[in-house]
Design an enzyme around this catalytic site. Structure first.
Site, PDB file in Angstrom:
ATOM      1  CG  ASN A   3     -17.117  50.288 -54.333  1.00  0.00           C
ATOM      2  OD1 ASN A   3     -17.725  50.991 -53.533  1.00  0.00           O
ATOM      3  ND2 ASN A   3     -16.270  49.363 -53.921  1.00  0.00           N
ATOM      4  CB  CYS A  52     -21.742  50.222 -49.053  1.00  0.00           C
ATOM      5  SG  CYS A  52     -20.865  50.039 -50.619  1.00  0.00           S
ATOM      6  CD  GLU A  97     -14.533  51.304 -50.209  1.00  0.00           C
ATOM      7  OE1 GLU A  97     -15.360  50.895 -49.365  1.00  0.00           O
ATOM      8  OE2 GLU A  97     -14.725  51.243 -51.436  1.00  0.00           O
ATOM      9  NE  ARG A  98     -14.681  51.118 -41.542  1.00  0.00           N
ATOM     10  CZ  ARG A  98     -15.302  51.268 -40.385  1.00  0.00           C
ATOM     11  NH1 ARG A  98     -14.610  51.426 -39.273  1.00  0.00           N
ATOM     12  NH2 ARG A  98     -16.627  51.263 -40.336  1.00  0.00           N
ATOM     13  CB  CYS A 123     -15.462  55.000 -51.542  1.00  0.00           C
ATOM     14  SG  CYS A 123     -16.174  54.903 -49.879  1.00  0.00           S
ATOM     15  N   GLY A 124     -18.814  55.578 -52.440  1.00  0.00           N
ATOM     16  CA  GLY A 124     -19.907  56.547 -52.378  1.00  0.00           C
ATOM     17  C   GLY A 124     -19.898  57.360 -51.098  1.00  0.00           C
ATOM     18  CB  THR A 125     -19.760  56.479 -47.470  1.00  0.00           C
ATOM     19  OG1 THR A 125     -18.669  55.556 -47.524  1.00  0.00           O
ATOM     20  CG2 THR A 125     -21.065  55.711 -47.418  1.00  0.00           C
TER      21      THR A 125
END
Length: 261
Positions: free
Chosen positions: A11, A71, A198-199, A207-209
């Site tokens: 990422n 992020c 991811e938007r 994606c961490g979140t």
């Protein structure tokens, strides 16, 4: 102005030192630099600014120029950036984000940061919503992990056409605001297998979140234990619940540095 390309599990983001000078129109700059074949190439841009109460501030933009509140992979690289460049000697930092302050613990190997543990805060798991997209029906669990997510449990994330369904689900009116979308299976109570849309950026390697949103949803449905490994296309994140907060540990790496006109 100089920039640094960094990544956490693939990422990748372009980092700017905004402690003294900030370029004009960061959203437009994010679009221009993030283009894979005509720019530097990245999932977005992160500008590091003076803290608003914490040690530093992270201002993050997606590849389409939209602003992101938080992020997880990006903030780990913020910790590596400021430590490796001697901007701090602290190994426990507070980074201000649009989603609120986040605590970092830097794991130093030799003279540089190798991994970072992030206190991602509490994850809010909402009510499942039934939606239809491209002729298929899905149950989407709404989750707030600092930014909005939609979690879909399935037998195998690789069997779903995320390239087609991602943009439809991201903007689905039944889900309210634009959302990041995660497809997840649970091979065991200690492991989650995840794919991410991811938007503002599309399919990303991690994606961490998003991993934290999936973990929160899996905990709420009793699909996993208090500690798991989240398997993403870019690698593994270690996730742990401590009280009401989720802690995420993963790598941070500098790819290269350059200069833009």
């Amino acid at each position: 102005m100089r920039f640094t390309k960094m990544e956490g599990l693939g990422n990748d983001y372009i980092y700017l030192n905004g402690l003294e000078q900030v370029p004009e129109d960061l959203p437009a700059l994010a679009v221009r630099l993030s283009r894979r074949r005509f720019g530097v190439g990245a999932d977005g841009l992160i500008c590091i600014k003076p803290g608003r109460g914490g040690d530093f501030t992270m201002e993050m933009y997606n590849a389409d120029g939209s602003r992101g509140a938080m992020c997880g992979n990006g903030i780990r690289c913020v910790g590596k950036y400021v430590y490796d460049r001697g901007l701090t000697r602290k190994t426990c930092l507070t980074i201000d984000t649009d989603a609120g302050p986040r605590g970092l613990e830097l794991h130093v190997l030799g003279t540089q940061v190798d991994r970072v543990t992030v206190d991602m805060g509490a994850v809010q798991v909402g009510t499942p919503v039934a939606v239809e997209a491209a002729g298929e029906r899905f149950t989407v669990i709404l989750v707030d992990a600092g930014n909005p997510h939609g979690v879909i449990f399935c037998s195998d994330p690789d069997e779903i056409a995320l390239e087609q369904l991602g943009p439809l689900l991201e903007n689905h009116p039944a889900l309210g605001e634009r959302r990041n979308i995660e497809l997840v299976s649970c091979p065991s109570r200690e492991r989650l297998k995840i794919r991410v849309w991811e938007r503002g950026s599309g399919i990303t390697l991690a994606c961490g979140t998003g991993a934290c949103a999936v973990f929160g949803a899996a905990l709420a449905e009793k699909r996993c234990g208090e500690r798991v490994e989240a398997e993403l296309p870019g690698g593994i994140l270690a996730l742990e619940r401590r009280g009401e907060h989720i802690f995420m540990t993963g790598p941070a790496r500098t790819v290269f540095e350059g200069e833009m006109e």
